[in-house]
Design a protein around this motif. Structure first.
Motif, PDB file in Angstrom:
ATOM      1  N   PRO A   1      30.487  39.066  29.921  1.00  0.00           N
ATOM      2  CA  PRO A   1      31.771  39.771  29.977  1.00  0.00           C
ATOM      3  C   PRO A   1      32.594  39.401  31.208  1.00  0.00           C
ATOM      4  O   PRO A   1      32.048  39.247  32.308  1.00  0.00           O
ATOM      5  N   MET A   2      33.890  39.263  31.005  1.00  0.00           N
ATOM      6  CA  MET A   2      34.781  39.010  32.136  1.00  0.00           C
ATOM      7  C   MET A   2      34.781  40.201  33.078  1.00  0.00           C
ATOM      8  O   MET A   2      34.462  41.325  32.684  1.00  0.00           O
ATOM      9  N   GLN A   3      35.146  39.950  34.321  1.00  0.00           N
ATOM     10  CA  GLN A   3      35.117  40.998  35.326  1.00  0.00           C
ATOM     11  C   GLN A   3      36.351  41.896  35.236  1.00  0.00           C
ATOM     12  O   GLN A   3      37.439  41.443  34.893  1.00  0.00           O
ATOM     13  N   PRO A   4      36.203  43.167  35.560  1.00  0.00           N
ATOM     14  CA  PRO A   4      37.329  44.095  35.505  1.00  0.00           C
ATOM     15  C   PRO A   4      38.183  44.010  36.762  1.00  0.00           C
ATOM     16  O   PRO A   4      37.824  43.351  37.745  1.00  0.00           O
ATOM     17  N   GLN A   5      39.314  44.695  36.734  1.00  0.00           N
ATOM     18  CA  GLN A   5      40.099  44.842  37.947  1.00  0.00           C
ATOM     19  C   GLN A   5      39.264  45.572  38.991  1.00  0.00           C
ATOM     20  O   GLN A   5      38.505  46.472  38.679  1.00  0.00           O
ATOM     21  N   GLY A   6      39.424  45.179  40.221  1.00  0.00           N
ATOM     22  CA  GLY A   6      38.618  45.750  41.290  1.00  0.00           C
ATOM     23  C   GLY A   6      37.682  44.727  41.892  1.00  0.00           C
ATOM     24  O   GLY A   6      37.219  44.904  43.022  1.00  0.00           O
ATOM     25  N   ILE A   7      37.377  43.664  41.154  1.00  0.00           N
ATOM     26  CA  ILE A   7      36.567  42.574  41.688  1.00  0.00           C
ATOM     27  C   ILE A   7      37.504  41.450  42.115  1.00  0.00           C
ATOM     28  O   ILE A   7      38.293  40.937  41.307  1.00  0.00           O
ATOM     29  N   SER A   8      37.435  41.078  43.368  1.00  0.00           N
ATOM     30  CA  SER A   8      38.314  40.039  43.888  1.00  0.00           C
ATOM     31  C   SER A   8      38.081  38.723  43.159  1.00  0.00           C
ATOM     32  O   SER A   8      36.949  38.392  42.797  1.00  0.00           O
ATOM     33  N   ASN A   9      39.180  37.978  42.948  1.00  0.00           N
ATOM     34  CA  ASN A   9      39.125  36.657  42.322  1.00  0.00           C
ATOM     35  C   ASN A   9      38.679  36.702  40.865  1.00  0.00           C
ATOM     36  O   ASN A   9      38.357  35.670  40.285  1.00  0.00           O
ATOM     37  N   GLY A  10      38.606  37.915  40.271  1.00  0.00           N
ATOM     38  CA  GLY A  10      38.269  38.021  38.854  1.00  0.00           C
ATOM     39  C   GLY A  10      39.422  37.550  37.989  1.00  0.00           C
ATOM     40  O   GLY A  10      40.510  37.244  38.488  1.00  0.00           O
ATOM     41  N   PRO A  11      39.243  37.463  36.696  1.00  0.00           N
ATOM     42  CA  PRO A  11      38.085  37.987  35.947  1.00  0.00           C
ATOM     43  C   PRO A  11      36.922  37.010  35.814  1.00  0.00           C
ATOM     44  O   PRO A  11      35.917  37.342  35.193  1.00  0.00           O
ATOM     45  N   PHE A  12      37.026  35.808  36.421  1.00  0.00           N
ATOM     46  CA  PHE A  12      35.948  34.827  36.287  1.00  0.00           C
ATOM     47  C   PHE A  12      35.591  34.259  37.654  1.00  0.00           C
ATOM     48  O   PHE A  12      35.625  33.043  37.870  1.00  0.00           O
ATOM     49  N   SER A  13      35.252  35.124  38.584  1.00  0.00           N
ATOM     50  CA  SER A  13      34.919  34.682  39.932  1.00  0.00           C
ATOM     51  C   SER A  13      33.463  34.226  39.998  1.00  0.00           C
ATOM     52  O   SER A  13      32.667  34.458  39.081  1.00  0.00           O
ATOM     53  N   ASN A  14      33.122  33.582  41.096  1.00  0.00           N
ATOM     54  CA  ASN A  14      31.706  33.274  41.330  1.00  0.00           C
ATOM     55  C   ASN A  14      30.900  34.569  41.359  1.00  0.00           C
ATOM     56  O   ASN A  14      31.365  35.583  41.893  1.00  0.00           O
ATOM     57  N   TYR A  15      29.694  34.513  40.820  1.00  0.00           N
ATOM     58  CA  TYR A  15      28.824  35.684  40.838  1.00  0.00           C
ATOM     59  C   TYR A  15      27.368  35.238  40.870  1.00  0.00           C
ATOM     60  O   TYR A  15      27.025  34.134  40.459  1.00  0.00           O
ATOM     61  N   LEU A  16      26.521  36.085  41.370  1.00  0.00           N
ATOM     62  CA  LEU A  16      25.075  35.862  41.386  1.00  0.00           C
ATOM     63  C   LEU A  16      24.512  36.337  40.059  1.00  0.00           C
ATOM     64  O   LEU A  16      24.820  37.444  39.609  1.00  0.00           O
ATOM     65  N   HIS A  17      23.681  35.506  39.414  1.00  0.00           N
ATOM     66  CA  HIS A  17      23.127  35.927  38.124  1.00  0.00           C
ATOM     67  C   HIS A  17      21.865  35.142  37.788  1.00  0.00           C
ATOM     68  O   HIS A  17      21.570  34.099  38.377  1.00  0.00           O
TER      69      HIS A  17
END
Length: 269
Positions: free
Chosen positions: A88-104
């Protein structure tokens, strides 16, 4: 000169109120994984708390959200298909979203096939699993630097996460692959699990923000945080893996007790 008790109390309340209203929240640490290749503040796939660094899943950091398909052989001559769903794409509130770097997490065969969105390979039941006996494994990622909270109070950890966790074999069909959050007060020598608001992070279809504060984190010189993922036996592990992003540590300065004591001695002369 002697100041009466009521006036002393009023002055004390005004001092405390002014300090509280100042809103002196300080950012002590922030990791959004955007600059992770050049400045990593997390170590991935470390052998801590019984975790493996060479299992059939691993922690990665990237901005891949699109799934894919491939094959795996379970150490046998037969090939089986796998499917990784879109994350799922990231919601508002996460910087550089909706497709920012993330740990997974990413399953090893998908990693080798360059399918790098979040996924995981479930443990296998020796009686029913297509891969025979593949026991549950744990995977750990942790900060590699200390955060000092000396002179700070109300230390608060904030992060975003998402994980469904697959389902157990029938008849239960319950989510069961989960994440856990840990903290250390001695640079990562010993770790303590955070059991609030939950002790296991799973069964969450959308990104969710957690904000946690514990008094044990106040006024400490070597605070760190880590995350552990456990892949349990699952009937369906196509629900993607564990996603984690935008972790921060904030705090408020402690009141100036020296000034307060000094004022008290003057006020009572």
């Amino acid at each position: 000169m002697r100041i009466n008790k009521e006036l002393k109390s009023l002055i004390g309340l005004l001092l405390i109120s002014n300090w509280a209203m100042a809103g002196n929240m300080t950012m002590l640490y922030m990791e959004d994984f955007e600059d992770f290749e050049k400045n990593p503040t997390f170590d991935l796939n470390v052998q801590t708390l019984g975790s493996t660094s060479t299992g059939y899943n691993r922690w990665v950091v990237n901005s891949d959200y699109v799934g894919g398909t491939g094959t795996f052989n379970c150490d046998s001559p037969f090939l089986f298909n796998y499917t990784v769903g879109n994350f799922p794409m990231q919601p508002q509130g996460i910087s550089n979203g909706p497709f920012s770097n993330y740990l997974h997490t990413v399953r090893l065969d998908a990693f080798n096939d360059d399918v790098l969105s979040a996924s995981y390979f479930a443990a296998s039941d020796p009686n029913n699993g297509i891969c025979g006996d593949r026991p549950s494994e744990r995977y750990f990622a942790a900060m590699n630097l200390d955060v000092s909270t000396m002179g700070q109070q109300n230390v608060t950890l904030s992060f975003w996460w998402r994980n469904i966790g697959g389902t157990t074999p029938p008849p239960l069909n319950l989510p069961n692959a989960f994440g856990e959050i840990y903290y250390s007060l001695d640079s990562g020598v010993r770790w303590t699990q955070i059991d609030m608001p939950v002790d296991e992070y799973l069964d969450q279809e959308d990104w969710r923000q957690e904000i946690i504060s514990l008094p044990e984190w106040d006024n400490k010189p070597r605070l760190r945080f880590g995350i552990r993922f456990t892949n349990a036996i699952a009937n369906n592990a196509s629900d993607t893996g564990f996603g984690f992003d935008e972790m921060s540590v904030t705090a408020e300065p402690q009141p100036d007790l020296i000034f307060a004591n000094g004022f008290e001695s003057i006020a009572t002369q």
